[in-house]
Design a protein around this motif. Structure first.
Motif, PDB file in Angstrom:
ATOM      1  N   ARG A 136       0.827  -1.200   0.000  1.00  0.00           N
ATOM      2  CA  ARG A 136       0.000   0.000   0.000  1.00  0.00           C
ATOM      3  C   ARG A 136       0.865   1.255   0.000  1.00  0.00           C
ATOM      4  O   ARG A 136       1.976   1.257   0.505  1.00  0.00           O
ATOM      5  CB  ARG A 136      -0.937   0.004   1.209  1.00  0.00           C
ATOM      6  N   ASN A 137       0.315   2.308  -0.534  1.00  0.00           N
ATOM      7  CA  ASN A 137       1.022   3.580  -0.625  1.00  0.00           C
ATOM      8  C   ASN A 137       1.217   4.166   0.773  1.00  0.00           C
ATOM      9  O   ASN A 137       0.234   4.379   1.490  1.00  0.00           O
ATOM     10  CB  ASN A 137       0.202   4.543  -1.506  1.00  0.00           C
ATOM     11  N   PRO A 138       2.474   4.470   1.168  1.00  0.00           N
ATOM     12  CA  PRO A 138       2.724   5.049   2.500  1.00  0.00           C
ATOM     13  C   PRO A 138       1.944   6.331   2.751  1.00  0.00           C
ATOM     14  O   PRO A 138       1.506   6.591   3.866  1.00  0.00           O
ATOM     15  CB  PRO A 138       4.230   5.300   2.494  1.00  0.00           C
ATOM     16  N   ALA A 139       1.763   7.128   1.692  1.00  0.00           N
ATOM     17  CA  ALA A 139       1.009   8.386   1.842  1.00  0.00           C
ATOM     18  C   ALA A 139      -0.443   8.099   2.201  1.00  0.00           C
ATOM     19  O   ALA A 139      -1.045   8.801   3.019  1.00  0.00           O
ATOM     20  CB  ALA A 139       1.089   9.202   0.556  1.00  0.00           C
ATOM     21  N   ASP A 140      -1.000   7.040   1.582  1.00  0.00           N
ATOM     22  CA  ASP A 140      -2.379   6.660   1.901  1.00  0.00           C
ATOM     23  C   ASP A 140      -2.482   6.157   3.338  1.00  0.00           C
ATOM     24  O   ASP A 140      -3.465   6.423   4.036  1.00  0.00           O
ATOM     25  CB  ASP A 140      -2.866   5.565   0.952  1.00  0.00           C
ATOM     26  N   LEU A 141      -1.443   5.415   3.771  1.00  0.00           N
ATOM     27  CA  LEU A 141      -1.430   4.918   5.140  1.00  0.00           C
ATOM     28  C   LEU A 141      -1.382   6.070   6.128  1.00  0.00           C
ATOM     29  O   LEU A 141      -2.064   6.057   7.151  1.00  0.00           O
ATOM     30  CB  LEU A 141      -0.228   4.002   5.352  1.00  0.00           C
ATOM     31  N   ARG A 142      -0.563   7.058   5.819  1.00  0.00           N
ATOM     32  CA  ARG A 142      -0.463   8.236   6.698  1.00  0.00           C
ATOM     33  C   ARG A 142      -1.824   8.926   6.826  1.00  0.00           C
ATOM     34  O   ARG A 142      -2.259   9.276   7.921  1.00  0.00           O
ATOM     35  CB  ARG A 142       0.560   9.233   6.128  1.00  0.00           C
TER      36      ARG A 142
END
Length: 285
Positions: free
Chosen positions: A258-264
């Motif tokens: 998953r995209n780290p930015a989405d996780l953030r």
């Protein structure tokens, strides 16, 4: 006859070594100031020995057990996210009372680390003559003002522990029931039994000791900017949150593609949503 004697001896030895008394409280909460009809109920443990007592969520013990098995297996054993969600808790803190030094320590996780402070406000009780019976116990009434709320407690001298749930203690017996005047929080003793020892709690991150006022500042900052509490030295956002864990508890490394930015973004939205739903804390400003 010998067999009966042996069984009796074993039971006697178990009783001797079971030095911790566990009291199970049902905790009823209305954590959302804008929705008092949303009532949360869960069990919490008050484990008492001669040296100390610890108050914490029953769900925490269950979560810890599942997470420990996952970590020990190196990820070979996966946890059931629905099961973990079902073990979410509104009691993300623990309270430890040092009986020898008469000190109370409050611990709460903010992001990756555990923050701990020593309670600096003594409880002053007014013991009243009114008595009644709750369950099997004859209890007496007492009142105190603490954390911006007026509390009514019922304690019993049938149980000699001068202790109680959360930070409450100092009465001539165990607190069987305590509730605030607004009916937002109540703690009701359900049962008690002996356990062999205090359970080992999973500890992630560091334990940061602060003053109570500093903890409140950090808590406010965490709810406003949770991601500032999630970064690691040089590693950035390299861990993902386990659903149903404590606020900000992190799990094994990796983001499953998953995209780290989405996780953030998802983490930030979740923490802020939790903060909004916990706008009526047990201790008021």
């Amino acid at each position: 006859m010998k067999k009966i004697t042996l069984i009796a001896l074993v039971l006697s030895m178990q009783s001797v070594f079971a030095q911790v008394n566990r009291f199970v409280y049902q905790v009823t909460m209305k954590p959302d100031a804008e929705n008092k009809s949303d009532i949360k109920t869960e069990n919490a443990y008050l484990d008492i020995s001669q040296e100390k007592s610890v108050f914490y969520s029953e769900n925490r013990v269950k979560r810890d057990s599942i997470m420990q098995k996952t970590f020990q297996s190196g990820g070979a054993i996966s946890f059931n996210r629905d099961q973990m969600e079902g073990l979410r808790s509104n009691i993300n803190y623990s309270v430890e009372k040092d009986k020898k030094d008469q000190k109370i320590f409050f611990k709460d996780r903010l992001g990756r680390d555990m923050y701990s402070y020593e309670e600096d406000r003594p409880l002053t009780w007014k013991i009243l003559p009114e008595t009644t019976k709750i369950g099997d116990y004859k209890v007496q009434k007492a009142e105190t003002d603490f954390g911006g709320r007026k509390w009514t407690a019922w304690f019993t001298t049938d149980l000699s522990y001068q202790d109680g749930p959360y930070k409450f203690n100092g009465l001539p017996g165990l607190i069987v029931k305590v509730e605030d005047s607004q009916g937002d929080y109540s703690f009701d003793l359900m049962k008690n039994y002996k356990i062999a020892a205090f359970p080992t709690m999973n500890q992630f991150g560091n334990i940061i000791k602060v003053k109570r006022a500093d903890y409140l500042k950090q808590q406010k900052k965490f709810f406003e900017d949770p991601m500032s509490f999630m970064t690691q030295g040089g590693g950035g956002f390299a861990q993902t949150r386990i659903g149903g864990g404590e606020r900000g508890v992190t799990g094994p490394r990796g983001n499953g593609g998953r995209n780290p930015a989405d996780l953030r973004k998802r983490m930030e939205e979740r923490v802020k949503s939790e903060a909004k739903k916990n706008s009526n804390p047990i201790e008021l400003p």
